[in-house]
Design a protein around this motif. Structure first.
Motif, PDB file in Angstrom:
ATOM      1  N   GLU A 149       0.809  -1.218   0.000  1.00  0.00           N
ATOM      2  CA  GLU A 149       0.000   0.000   0.000  1.00  0.00           C
ATOM      3  C   GLU A 149       0.844   1.270   0.000  1.00  0.00           C
ATOM      4  O   GLU A 149       0.436   2.275  -0.585  1.00  0.00           O
ATOM      5  CB  GLU A 149      -0.970  -0.028   1.192  1.00  0.00           C
ATOM      6  N   GLN A 150       2.029   1.223   0.602  1.00  0.00           N
ATOM      7  CA  GLN A 150       2.871   2.419   0.654  1.00  0.00           C
ATOM      8  C   GLN A 150       3.735   2.586  -0.597  1.00  0.00           C
ATOM      9  O   GLN A 150       4.046   3.718  -0.989  1.00  0.00           O
ATOM     10  CB  GLN A 150       3.783   2.378   1.888  1.00  0.00           C
ATOM     11  N   ASP A 180      -0.874   3.627  -5.070  1.00  0.00           N
ATOM     12  CA  ASP A 180      -1.046   5.023  -4.661  1.00  0.00           C
ATOM     13  C   ASP A 180      -2.428   5.128  -4.026  1.00  0.00           C
ATOM     14  O   ASP A 180      -3.434   5.313  -4.717  1.00  0.00           O
ATOM     15  CB  ASP A 180      -0.927   5.969  -5.849  1.00  0.00           C
ATOM     16  N   THR A 216      -3.816   7.313  -2.406  1.00  0.00           N
ATOM     17  CA  THR A 216      -4.500   8.617  -2.438  1.00  0.00           C
ATOM     18  C   THR A 216      -5.441   8.721  -3.634  1.00  0.00           C
ATOM     19  O   THR A 216      -6.280   9.619  -3.689  1.00  0.00           O
ATOM     20  CB  THR A 216      -3.489   9.775  -2.508  1.00  0.00           C
ATOM     21  N   LYS A 217      -5.297   7.827  -4.590  1.00  0.00           N
ATOM     22  CA  LYS A 217      -6.142   7.863  -5.786  1.00  0.00           C
ATOM     23  C   LYS A 217      -7.473   7.148  -5.537  1.00  0.00           C
ATOM     24  O   LYS A 217      -7.608   6.367  -4.597  1.00  0.00           O
ATOM     25  CB  LYS A 217      -5.431   7.177  -6.959  1.00  0.00           C
ATOM     26  N   THR A 218      -8.417   7.397  -6.426  1.00  0.00           N
ATOM     27  CA  THR A 218      -9.727   6.748  -6.324  1.00  0.00           C
ATOM     28  C   THR A 218      -9.926   5.700  -7.417  1.00  0.00           C
ATOM     29  O   THR A 218     -11.004   5.150  -7.561  1.00  0.00           O
ATOM     30  CB  THR A 218     -10.852   7.787  -6.421  1.00  0.00           C
ATOM     31  N   GLN A 273       6.494   8.112  -8.909  1.00  0.00           N
ATOM     32  CA  GLN A 273       6.513   7.395  -7.628  1.00  0.00           C
ATOM     33  C   GLN A 273       7.300   6.093  -7.746  1.00  0.00           C
ATOM     34  O   GLN A 273       8.072   5.734  -6.851  1.00  0.00           O
ATOM     35  CB  GLN A 273       5.080   7.105  -7.174  1.00  0.00           C
TER      36      GLN A 273
END
Length: 273
Positions: free
Chosen positions: A49-50, A54, A56-58, A69
């Motif tokens: 997950e880190q 990502d 922060t995305k949906t 990244q």
């Protein structure tokens, strides 16, 4: 057969760069904790997950990281395009996390990458040196050789569904989820229209991911195949096994079903002919 998986006994451990990808979908902190308790000496830790998503995305439950990244991940892990060294990725064995990390390395153009099929405990039993804590890594600087043809986004999948592109969608989830009979994670049940189904769990044999003849009944080697699952994680074992089995044209829809349903409608039952 391909050259994706390797047994720990066949590794030259003095010429290996290690990546530990252990994770637990039910407890996101467990992987790093077990890494810090004990890991292969020199291994860096890649967290699902880190590092490999990502969050922060949906776009699905484990969204594809941006290239910047991933480049930062490769560089802080000290990776180089070194044909003389093997990058060996491992998890707890029979899991989708090492295959996810392996795929992210393939996407970044790293050629000499192997998935250690037996997992951490077997590596330990083989006598590979272990240690606790974290690793001090000398960062690298890369000009990343992206392999964009390995990846399909939602728009690319829509073209398949609409019949504009001739490719086979392969759903890696359990059959009951594929049929839409149950859906424990996503807000709507079903599958991407027209997809075939092969439950990735069928690839497990004695805790090891293994080439399965059953796959040949579902997809053929002359087909162009796009693999997906719920969030792009458990699709990666099928992707890796297909490549190990000599399938030439395989892509991964990282966003997968959880991304598809943010914009489009699924279907239930077996695909309409």
């Amino acid at each position: 057969m391909g050259n994706v998986f390797i047994s720990v006994k066949d590794l030259d451990i003095n010429n290996t760069i290690w990546i530990d990808a252990r994770f637990n979908l039910q407890n996101a902190k467990e992987g790093r904790r077990t890494y810090e308790q004990e890991h292969v000496k020199g291994a860096v830790y890649w967290d699902l997950e880190q590092d490999l998503s990502d969050m922060t995305k949906t776009a699905g439950r484990h969204p594809m990281p941006e290239k910047a990244q991933l480049q930062a991940l490769y560089e802080r892990s000290g990776l180089h395009y070194d044909p003389d060294k093997i990058i060996a990725v491992y998890d707890q064995g029979g899991s989708p996390f090492a295959t996810r990390a392996w795929w992210m390395l393939q996407y970044g153009g790293f050629k000499n990458v192997k998935i250690v099929k037996e997992g951490h405990e077997a590596i330990k039993e083989a006598g590979v040196p272990l240690q606790a804590g974290n690793e001090e890594v000398t960062p690298s600087t890369l000009t990343v050789q992206w392999q964009d043809d390995l990846y399909v986004n939602r728009e690319g999948v829509k073209e398949i569904v609409d019949g504009k592109v001739k490719k086979v969608l392969l759903d890696a989830r359990a059959n009951a989820r594929y049929l839409g009979e149950i859906e424990p994670l996503d807000k709507v049940a079903g599958h991407i229209p027209g997809a075939r189904n092969f439950d990735w769990e069928q690839l497990k044999e004695n805790g090891v991911l293994t080439v399965s003849e059953k796959l040949h009944d579902v997809v053929q080697k002359d087909e162009q195949i796009v693999v997906y699952c719920g969030s792009g994680v458990t699709a990666s074992p099928i992707y890796a096994i297909l490549k190990e089995d000599g399938y030439p044209n395989v892509q991964l829809y990282t966003g997968s079903y959880s991304d598809w349903i943010t914009e489009y409608t699924p279907e239930k039952g077996n695909p309409k002919k």
